[in-house]
Write an enzyme that holds these catalytic residues in place. Structure first.
Site, PDB file in Angstrom:
ATOM      1  N   GLN C 216      -0.235   4.533  13.583  1.00 15.00           N
ATOM      2  CA  GLN C 216      -1.334   4.594  12.623  1.00 15.00           C
ATOM      3  C   GLN C 216      -2.353   3.487  12.897  1.00 15.00           C
ATOM      4  OE1 GLN C 216       1.897   5.626   9.201  1.00 15.00           O
ATOM      5  NE2 GLN C 216      -0.051   4.922   8.397  1.00 15.00           N
ATOM      6  N   ARG C 362       2.738   5.200   1.612  1.00 15.76           N
ATOM      7  CA  ARG C 362       1.673   5.837   0.846  1.00 15.76           C
ATOM      8  C   ARG C 362       1.267   4.924  -0.302  1.00 15.76           C
ATOM      9  NH1 ARG C 362       0.937  12.233   0.743  1.00 15.76           N
ATOM     10  NH2 ARG C 362      -1.197  12.199   0.073  1.00 15.76           N
ATOM     11  N   CYS C 363       1.020   3.670   0.034  1.00 10.51           N
ATOM     12  CA  CYS C 363       0.812   2.664  -0.998  1.00 10.51           C
ATOM     13  C   CYS C 363       0.138   1.476  -0.371  1.00 10.51           C
ATOM     14  CB  CYS C 363       2.176   2.254  -1.543  1.00 10.51           C
ATOM     15  SG  CYS C 363       2.180   0.688  -2.417  1.00 10.51           S
ATOM     16  N   GLU C 731      -3.448   7.587  -1.684  1.00 14.69           N
ATOM     17  CA  GLU C 731      -2.227   6.990  -2.208  1.00 14.69           C
ATOM     18  C   GLU C 731      -2.134   7.043  -3.724  1.00 14.69           C
ATOM     19  OE1 GLU C 731      -1.684   4.050   1.609  1.00 14.69           O
ATOM     20  OE2 GLU C 731      -2.500   3.219  -0.212  1.00 14.69           O
TER      21      GLU C 731
END
Lengths: 291, 160, 779, 150
Positions: C216, C362-363, C731
């Site tokens: 990523q 996802r945060c 998110e």
């Protein structure tokens, strides 16, 4: 992950498969749908030396009614039952279970007979076979023999099939117009093994009493189990809420589940009670008896 | 090693493989069709779903050698000549994909589902797709895509 | 010109989809290099053990076996250990002397085929001497067994972090009419993208490392590889192909990557390694915060103080991917949407014999834990004060006129209108009717619950004065080149994993330049071509890379103005940019489009520098603060403990919306992940340190059947400092929804006296809470 | 996963004969179910390879076994460490030896096994009952073999 290697025998007839099993003895395993075996092989927990593939055997792929039984051949897929119009119309227990075995894709490869032979402690088909009083047909050295499902299911992953033998067929008595069933399953998600499940099938007399009862629970012991006491309590009686509750209360008495991530032993036992109770009520509702 | 020949998307691929070779690896490595993916080791995720004689199967849970003599269809068969299949069009229109990894398997299952039940309810779609995991979309738009494809395919069938 | 149809705010269909739909995505496992070797890893079955010896002789007997590598060989090349991102720790590549967690990498094997590699891995014999296991951070705290003797300090304590005013907060709690206290755990989770991680390492003829990897953050990898391997950055090319999801899992540099590169270097052949699902689920984790929260309030329900003490379980190595100065990430957002006059947060992190990490999932770095804590605690306060949870929130929201709002835990919130968003949600869900229905059901003994979450996030790391990873400031670069025909190429240091950058980046640039977004190629993931950027995670792409793109486009516009002036033979001061073109002020018929300017830039630039390109690095002045109101409506089955989520409405405010279709898709996906965390997912360990969720049969990813049908909507409160007013949304649903689900279930059970259940709210936990409550009531 | 078991066997032999039997590695090894090979290193240490079949899971486990006779002659502890299927098992078993006086002896045994690896994580759902059978079977064999001997 990748399985360890093995010798592969493709069989085109029951005779060929039987001969291969005789030849390789305990080294060999029957490869039917493979939906339990292949994942175990990928983790290298199972590493059979020889796989005898029975999938090409056309003569074992059938699903029809004969002499009072629904007969299901050894290579007939779960999905064949799920989408069969006759089963949808007349076999409420089979219809219910056929929609919750594994997941919809696995059901296109998995077989009913293979699943019963695997005799997983959480099997759906084993519980269903018990509740519907099925018979297994096994090919042995001296020809084929019939074994009642109660005698067939010996212990976890162990059946009455002996080394070199193979299961050919399962026979399920055709339910009459006064017979209905229900399959109740709790699973953490689609595709998981049951946390607990119950298969129920009831037949009524014209006088409104229960003629025959099949009650079985799974995932709460070494093996799927018939709740004999519940069946005995139901037969000959007029259905009532109290009767259903009393019969359901028999389930936890024979359940001996392990605690695992699906739940504590206490929880699973109570679910055996709840699910048998719900199965009885739903079967009765299908028979037109609202409690 | 055994030599096997599989008919994949109408074309025969012949190769020497070990008996243990899984169908998904045959499709990806021997037939060089990489649209079919691998996502788990436990037959749980369904990203490897292909059609075997028209039925969806998890190609990671079938040995390639078992598929000898059978017909396999993968995502690469859906848009011959570049014209998208109604299911592909619907996934695009309805934003039924994000990372795209589950999409080929999801579409192959959807096609078989619509074959079986051309006019499924939302619940039937959700049931029918419950062997295919998606981590991105939350499934809402996949359901919508299957609904759109159902309409498109029945219109197409009526026109034929 | 299709600009009007497809510029900002339009649900343009995704440009990347045709390749994915046709099975032509290019994921890591689709790439094979000639002559490549396959690598597999040997993992420890023990969570804590000395390694007495490793015997690879049997493994080397396998046909096709090439090599076995252990820490001994890696240490000889000085690549036995990896730095962790925020610099507080280092991590073993392969177990060095001992193993510290179950499934830790112990040896790497290399073979001619993948099958042979796995055959080899099975035969590497490791002689372990088991050691006592610390599987609980509260046990580690005692320092009875020191897990990391390699560190200077003989303690399992990794760090303390605190923020806020302790004395004032304690005094305010002391003086409060009412104080709620609750211990809550945010369980250990895993992002579990459907594509596992993997890589191929090759040293080309020029000795240059070509490293294909599921990343990523490709540029961070390049720099990290320089730091670990000492290879100059110009000799490293990192290529991140299509990613089959990431969600934070593809941020860390994993030991397997280093082993693949080491193998390629020594064996002089390309080496490929693709994680198994078990490897994926056992190499890192997210969450695992154990929080004690206290809120003080007046009897009318006005909050006066907040205090949170947290014990963080970081596993065997502190391999969290947090920015250097934020070892507990953005946990300071724990005051949420509420105006707390006093607050204090304190956190201690410990080593345990569990997999390393603390990576974001996802945060935006621990925002999820913070949001869950505050939103749960507000509901408990409402319950104890007998105030409607919506009313309690309304009383305490930071008000629109308070922005920019200085929070007591040191954030400056950019913008928000919390009450407006909540009102929209309550209206749409029919809150009053639901309360009425619930009252009727309660009278009949039925268990129905309504749960609210009115969360605020902090995203967009970040401003260079505060944020860096490995010392690198967290700004992002963007490059735009406009071709003579008016089409172009866009490159950023971000990396889509399904978010749709190929579409939304084109939309931002097209909007700024009045060009057709269909005519832009968006390219990411190749460090040879993309400008430096910190990558895509922590909801930072739109706030940072998106800002860079808008500003780079404006830079192009300013150059275009000069060329336009030349072409139109006017002064550039006479030109105004309006309706997607330059118009000559006072002469409405005279105008020029960007497409025409682009052509002129290459054919008739006049005195101006030819060409139409720009590269820009954006250092955001502040973070952005998306918010939302989520409402869950649940029915609980009293007999089985099963929860049915009947409805779920998400109203998000992520500022300016680039593509509503994509925003909605992001929300749907995040909600399903939030649902999974609330009800199903946990990487549980037993007391012996065994990991109980090592594959998808036990780490439960919801299917279409479990996942509820989502309802969504939005309000728009733009960020005042972001170039296009955008915040972020990927998110939010994962951050905001767990509390809504749990609040709803607890609300359903509240007539029985149930106050709290820790996630995941499995059937058994709910059943057990009901049975216990009934037993208490019967006494 | 951690599994705990216990049970009792009545042996028709005097305590001294029992003590002698369980201090003999060869004899103890012969009581393991489906034992394939045994290598005795010394009076208290031996290795054994045992076939395991749990449904589809079939293969062999290699065990290192250490006998730890307690000084008072009242108790025998056995440490078993081994592995197979990429998994490991650490088993601590023990038996209190109670002289009943009438030329019979009671063995009060207990065992705690820790299983790690895929066999526990993938097969854990069905392991408990099977492991119990194996351990109970071993002690039942101890009784049978001793009885044969007596």
């Amino acid at each position: 992950m990748f399985p360890a290697n093995f010798e592969y025998v493709r069989s085109h007839s029951t005779d060929e498969a039987f001969a291969a099993l005789q030849q390789h003895g305990s080294e060999a395993r029957v490869l039917a749908g493979g939906q339990s075996l292949i994942p175990a092989m990928r983790y290298r927990l199972a590493r059979p030396a020889v796989l005898v593939d029975i999938n090409p055997i056309k003569e074992l792929s059938y699903l029809h009614e004969k002499d009072g039984f629904l007969v299901i051949g050894a290579t007939t897929r779960d999905a064949a039952l799920e989408f069969d119009q006759n089963i949808l119309a007349r076999y409420s227990l089979i219809t219910a279970v056929s929609r919750v075995v594994a997941d919809p894709i696995v059901r296109h490869m998995g077989t009913v007979v293979g699943s019963i032979c695997h005799n997983d402690p959480s099997g759906d088909w084993t519980a269903t076979a018990l509740a519907s009083r099925a018979t297994m047909i096994v090919r042995g050295k001296d020809g084929t023999r019939e074994i009642s499902i109660d005698d067939f299911l010996v212990d976890s992953f162990t059946t009455a099939i002996e080394e070199g033998e193979m299961a050919i067929e399962v026979r399920i008595p055709i339910p009459d117009a006064h017979t209905q069933g229900s399959y109740q399953k709790i699973e953490r998600k689609v595709g998981d093994y049951a946390t607990c499940a119950a298969a129920v099938q009831l037949s009524m007399n014209v006088d409104g009493t229960i003629r025959q009862a099949g009650v079985a629970i799974t995932a709460v012991g070494h093996i799927a189990m018939r709740v004999t006491a519940a069946e005995a309590m139901l037969v000959g009686q007029r259905p009532s809420l109290e009767l259903c509750k009393a019969a359901a209360a028999e389930a936890p008495k024979i359940a001996s589940p392990n605690a695992d991530q699906r739940g504590s032993a206490e929880y699973k036992k109570d679910m055996a009670r709840v699910l048998v109770g719900r199965g009885l009520q739903e079967s009765l509702l299908r028979l037109g008896v609202s409690l | 090693m055994s030599q096997i020949s599989l008919n994949i998307n109408g074309k025969t691929t012949t190769a020497d493989v070990e008996n243990r070779t899984l169908l998904v690896h045959f499709i990806r490595e021997q037939a060089k069709l990489t649209g079919t993916h691998v996502g788990c080791d436990s037959s749980s995720c369904g990203v490897c779903t292909v059609l075997l004689d028209g039925n969806p199967v998890k190609s990671c849970t079938v040995f390639a050698i078992m598929a000898e003599g059978h017909e396999i269809k993968t995502v690469e068969s859906l848009a011959p000549g570049g014209v998208l299949h109604p299911i592909q069009q619907a996934f695009w229109d309805q934003h039924g994909l994000q990372c795209g990894y589950c999409t080929p398997g999801m579409m192959m299952t959807s096609i078989a589902l619509l074959e079986q039940n051309p006019n499924p309810s939302e619940h039937e779609i959700r049931e029918g797709l419950s062997g295919n995991l998606c981590r991105c979309t939350g499934y809402n738009n996949i359901v919508k895509a299957v609904q759109q494809a159902a309409t498109a395919m029945s219109t197409q069938a009526a026109d034929d | 010109m299709t600009t009007e149809k497809h510029a900002m705010g339009k649900s343009m269909k995704r440009k990347e989809d045709p390749r994915f739909l046709q099975g032509k995505g290019n994921y890591i496992d689709d790439i094979n290099l000639p002559n490549q070797l396959w690598m597999a890893l040997v993992h420890s079955p023990y969570p804590h053990a000395n390694i007495r010896g490793i015997d690879s002789s049997a493994a080397m007997e396998i046909p096709g076996a090439v090599a076995v590598v252990t820490s001994k060989e890696l240490n000889a090349y000085k690549v036995g250990w990896l730095p962790t991102f925020h610099g507080l720790d280092k991590q073993m590549v392969l177990a060095d002397g001992k193993v510290l967690y179950q499934h830790q990498e112990v040896a790497a094997v290399y073979a001619e085929t993948r099958e042979a590699a796995y055959d080899m891995a099975e035969l590497v014999e490791v002689d372990y001497e088991p050691l006592p296991v610390m599987a609980d951070p509260y046990k580690s705290m005692t320092d009875e067994v020191i897990l990391r003797p390699d560190r200077e300090n003989a303690t399992n304590h990794i760090f303390n972090w605190n923020v806020g005013k302790k004395a004032e907060t304690d005094a305010a709690l002391e003086a409060a009419d009412h104080v709620v206290k609750q211990h809550m755990t945010f369980q250990r989770c895993h992002a579990a993208p459907l594509e596992t991680c993997g890589c191929i390492a090759e040293f080309d003829a020029m000795g240059r490392l070509q490293f294909y990897v599921t990343s990523q953050a490709p540029h961070v990898y390049r720099t990290a590889l320089f730091l670990v391997l000492g290879i100059p950055e110009d000799k490293i090319r990192v290529i991140s192909p299509d990613l089959g999801g990431g969600f934070g899992n593809k941020v860390p540099v994993y030991p397997g990557y280093v082993c693949a590169i080491a193998g390629a270097l020594v064996l002089k052949r390309p080496v490929k390694w693709i994680e198994t699902r078990t490897e994926n689920l056992t190499s890192s984790f997210a969450r695992d915060y154990h929080m004690d929260i206290e809120i003080g309030a007046t009897k009318e329900g006005k909050v006066t103080a907040l205090k949170v003490n947290t014990v963080a379980d970081h596993g065997a190595f502190d391999a969290a991917a947090d920015p250097s100065k934020y070892p507990a990430g953005m946990f300071g957002i724990v005051t949420g949407s509420y105006d707390f006059p006093n607050a204090y947060a304190n956190l201690d992190a410990y080593f345990t014999n569990k997999m390393p990490g603390g990576v974001a999932y996802r945060c935006s770095f621990r925002v999820t834990e913070a949001s869950y804590a505050i939103e749960r605690a507000m509901d408990i306060l409402a319950d104890e004060l007998k105030i409607d949870p919506a009313e309690l929130r309304r009383k305490n929201f930071v008000q629109p006129e308070q922005f920019p709002y200085q929070s007591p835990l040191n954030f400056i919130y950019d913008s928000g209108d919390y009450e407006k968003t909540m009102n929209v949600a309550l209206e749409r869900i029919g809150y009053k009717e639901l309360l009425k229905e619930q009252a009727e059901k309660r009278a009949r003994g039925e268990l129905m619950g309504i749960g609210l979450s009115t969360f605020t996030e902090v995203t967009g790391a970040g401003p260079s004065k505060h944020f860096d990873i490995l010392g690198i400031k967290m700004f992002d670069g963007a490059e735009i080149r406009i071709h003579p025909s008016g089409s172009g190429i866009i490159r950023t240091g971000s990396k889509s994993q399904g978010q749709g950058h190929e579409t939304t980046w084109a939309q931002i640039v097209a909007e700024e330049l009045g060009l057709d977004p269909q005519n832009f190629l968006v390219e990411e993931g190749d460090t040879d071509t993309a400008p430096y950027g910190l990558g895509t995670y922590a909801s930072r792409s739109t706030p940072v890379a998106g800002g860079a793109l808008a500003l780079a486009a404006r830079k192009i516009r300013e150059k275009a103005r000069k060329i336009a002036a030349h072409v139109l033979e006017v002064s550039e001061h006479d030109l105004e940019w309006k309706d997607y073109k330059f118009n000559v002020m006072g002469a409405p018929s005279k105008s020029i489009t960007m497409q025409e300017i682009a052509f002129a830039a290459y054919t008739n630039p006049g005195e101006n520098e030819p060409g139409l390109e720009a590269t820009l690095y954006y250092d955001p002045p502040n973070m952005v603060f998306p918010h939302g109101t989520y409402v869950a409506v649940v029915d609980v089955d009293r007999d089985t403990g099963e929860t049915k989520v009947r409805r779920f409405l998400a109203i998000d405010d992520c500022g300016t919306i680039i593509n509503p279709m994509i925003v909605e898709g992001q929300v749907h996906g995040g909600l399903t992940e939030g649902f999974a965390i609330a009800f199903m997912q946990e990487i549980a360990y037993d007391d012996e340190g065994n990991n109980l969720a090592t594959n998808f049969t036990d780490y439960l990813v919801p299917t279409s059947l479990e996942s509820p049908s989502w309802e969504t909507g939005h309000t728009v409160t733009p960020s005042p400092h972001h170039p296009i007013g955008a915040k972020s949304v990927g998110e939010s649903p994962n951050v905001g929804s767990p509390a809504a689900f749990v609040n709803a279930v607890i609300d359903a059970l509240s007539p029985l006296g149930v106050k709290h259940i820790d996630m995941p709210l499995t059937r058994e936990k709910v059943w057990s809470a009901i049975r216990n409550a009934e037993a208490l009531a019967a006494d | 996963m951690k599994l705990e078991y216990n049970g009792t066997e009545q042996v028709p032999l005097g305590k001294d004969a029992v003590w002698a039997f369980i201090n003999n590695p060869e004899k103890v090894a012969s009581c393991l179910p489906d034992v394939k090979t045994v290598v005795v290193h010394d009076a208290t240490n031996f290795d054994a390879t045992v076939s395991i079949g749990l449904g589809p899971v079939r293969g062999s486990f290699k065990f290192k076994i250490t006998l730890e006779p307690q000084a008072d002659g009242q108790r025998m502890n056995v440490k078993i460490n081994g592995g197979g299927f990429g998994s490991v098992v650490d088993l601590l078993a023990g038996a209190d030896i109670i002289d009943n006086g009438n030329n019979t002896t009671t063995l009060n045994w207990s065992g705690a096994a820790t299983m790690r690896g895929p066999i526990a994580t993938v097969g854990g759902r069905v392991l408990d009952a099977q492991a119990q059978k194996l351990i109970a079977g071993t002690f039942a064999n101890v009784k049978t073999r001793m009885a044969e001997q007596g």
